[in-house]
Motif scaffolding. Structure first.
Motif, mmCIF file in Angstrom:
data_model
loop_
_atom_site.group_PDB
_atom_site.id
_atom_site.type_symbol
_atom_site.label_atom_id
_atom_site.label_comp_id
_atom_site.label_asym_id
_atom_site.label_seq_id
_atom_site.Cartn_x
_atom_site.Cartn_y
_atom_site.Cartn_z
ATOM 1 N N VAL A 1 0.854 -1.183 0.000
ATOM 2 C CA VAL A 1 0.000 0.000 0.000
ATOM 3 C C VAL A 1 0.890 1.233 0.000
ATOM 4 O O VAL A 1 1.778 1.370 0.851
ATOM 5 C CB VAL A 1 -0.946 0.011 1.217
ATOM 6 N N ARG B 1 -3.675 3.775 10.721
ATOM 7 C CA ARG B 1 -4.456 3.299 9.574
ATOM 8 C C ARG B 1 -4.412 1.776 9.470
ATOM 9 O O ARG B 1 -5.408 1.137 9.108
ATOM 10 C CB ARG B 1 -3.921 3.933 8.285
ATOM 11 N N ASP C 1 -0.211 7.060 -2.972
ATOM 12 C CA ASP C 1 -1.069 7.412 -4.093
ATOM 13 C C ASP C 1 -0.846 6.423 -5.226
ATOM 14 O O ASP C 1 0.036 5.551 -5.142
ATOM 15 C CB ASP C 1 -0.810 8.854 -4.577
ATOM 16 N N GLY D 1 -1.571 -0.952 -4.257
ATOM 17 C CA GLY D 1 -2.691 -0.012 -4.286
ATOM 18 C C GLY D 1 -2.550 1.032 -3.205
ATOM 19 O O GLY D 1 -1.455 1.235 -2.658
ATOM 20 N N THR D 2 -3.647 1.663 -2.862
ATOM 21 C CA THR D 2 -3.627 2.749 -1.874
ATOM 22 C C THR D 2 -4.575 2.506 -0.701
ATOM 23 O O THR D 2 -4.620 3.314 0.222
ATOM 24 C CB THR D 2 -4.019 4.078 -2.543
ATOM 25 N N ASP D 3 -5.303 1.391 -0.719
ATOM 26 C CA ASP D 3 -6.337 1.134 0.289
ATOM 27 C C ASP D 3 -5.839 0.127 1.319
ATOM 28 O O ASP D 3 -5.571 -1.038 0.983
ATOM 29 C CB ASP D 3 -7.606 0.605 -0.397
ATOM 30 N N THR D 4 -5.730 0.540 2.580
ATOM 31 C CA THR D 4 -5.257 -0.350 3.642
ATOM 32 C C THR D 4 -6.245 -1.464 3.961
ATOM 33 O O THR D 4 -5.900 -2.398 4.701
ATOM 34 C CB THR D 4 -4.982 0.442 4.930
ATOM 35 N N ALA D 5 -7.447 -1.432 3.406
ATOM 36 C CA ALA D 5 -8.422 -2.487 3.660
ATOM 37 C C ALA D 5 -7.902 -3.862 3.231
ATOM 38 O O ALA D 5 -8.360 -4.884 3.755
ATOM 39 C CB ALA D 5 -9.735 -2.184 2.934
#
Length: 265
Positions: A19, A85, A22, A56-60
């Protein structure tokens, strides 16, 4: 550093999610990791297929991870933000690690809801060539988390040393002390950078001299660590003026093409 850590775990057969801040940084990270994997394959290593790595950029994506390592720059505020986060999305059993080389694990853990699962995993640059990972335990780190972290380190073919949380831990404190003294010697005209490094390489069997090592690590990184250690231990870790000048000029070592040495592409 983050790309090197991802590379090491991918070669060991892990699925890795990277992650970044951006989309541009995520794409660049993927390119770095894929380039490293290609080089490993050319040397005969077995590399995973493309599905083992996501960026990607989403820590989910960390929701089901067994281990999450933050490898953001050596800035306390950045690390606290990254860890917050991460903690917001990971499972209760996830081991959370900071790749800090000097910031207190206890200070980072103090802001977390579950400080017992945080520890330090201090990798060394370049990650593929380094055999060591420093496992740094905080005052509230659970023993099982330490055991799990050591197993992770061993699973990627590296050796773990376990140290208590203290300024600079073991490796940074000793390495920076040597590096700063080498810079002072260069500043004073005692010897050239090459000769100072050669003295340590041949006289003490160091694989790389302290000034070349500083170039590889990054002069800005070494300066940040020295400032952290100066706050803890006083004047013996005061950064030399030469180090500050080179950083101010943007000469950060290998990554910028110039530090104590000139580096070609």
């Amino acid at each position: 550093m983050g790309a090197g850590i991802a590379h090491a775990f991918l070669l060991a057969g892990a699925c890795v999610h990277v992650v970044e801040r951006d989309a541009e940084a995520a794409a660049a990270a993927r390119d770095r990791v894929q380039t490293a994997l290609t080089r490993s394959a050319q040397k005969g290593a077995t590399v995973p297929d493309g599905d083992a790595l996501t960026t990607g950029t989403d820590t989910a994506v960390f929701a089901d991870a067994g281990l999450v390592i933050e490898a953001v720059p050596e800035d306390r505020a950045l690390k606290l933000d990254a860890l917050a986060r991460i903690e917001a999305v990971v499972d209760a059993g996830t081991v959370v690690a900071s790749n800090t080389s000097s910031i207190s694990i206890d200070a980072l853990a103090a802001s977390l809801a579950r400080p017992e699962r945080l520890l330090g995993l201090h990798f060394f640059n370049p990650v593929p060539a380094s055999a060591l990972v420093e496992v740094v335990t905080g005052a509230r780190t659970a023993p099982q988390v330490v055991d799990d972290a050591v197993h992770w380190v061993e699973a990627i073919g590296k050796t773990a040393v376990v140290v208590r949380d203290a300024p600079g831990f073991a490796s940074s404190r000793l390495g920076v002390a040597l590096g700063l003294e080498a810079i002072r010697m260069l500043e004073e005209g005692v010897a050239s950078a090459h000769d100072i490094d050669t003295a340590m390489e041949l006289g003490y069997r160091h694989p790389m001299g302290p000034l070349r090592t500083t170039d590889v690590v990054g002069l800005d990184v070494r300066l940040g660590i020295a400032e952290e250690l100066e706050r803890a231990f006083g004047a013996r870790f005061t950064p030399p003026a030469l180090l500050r000048e080179l950083v101010a000029q943007g000469h950060l070592g290998r990554k910028t093409g110039r530090g104590f040495y000139e580096w070609s592409a």
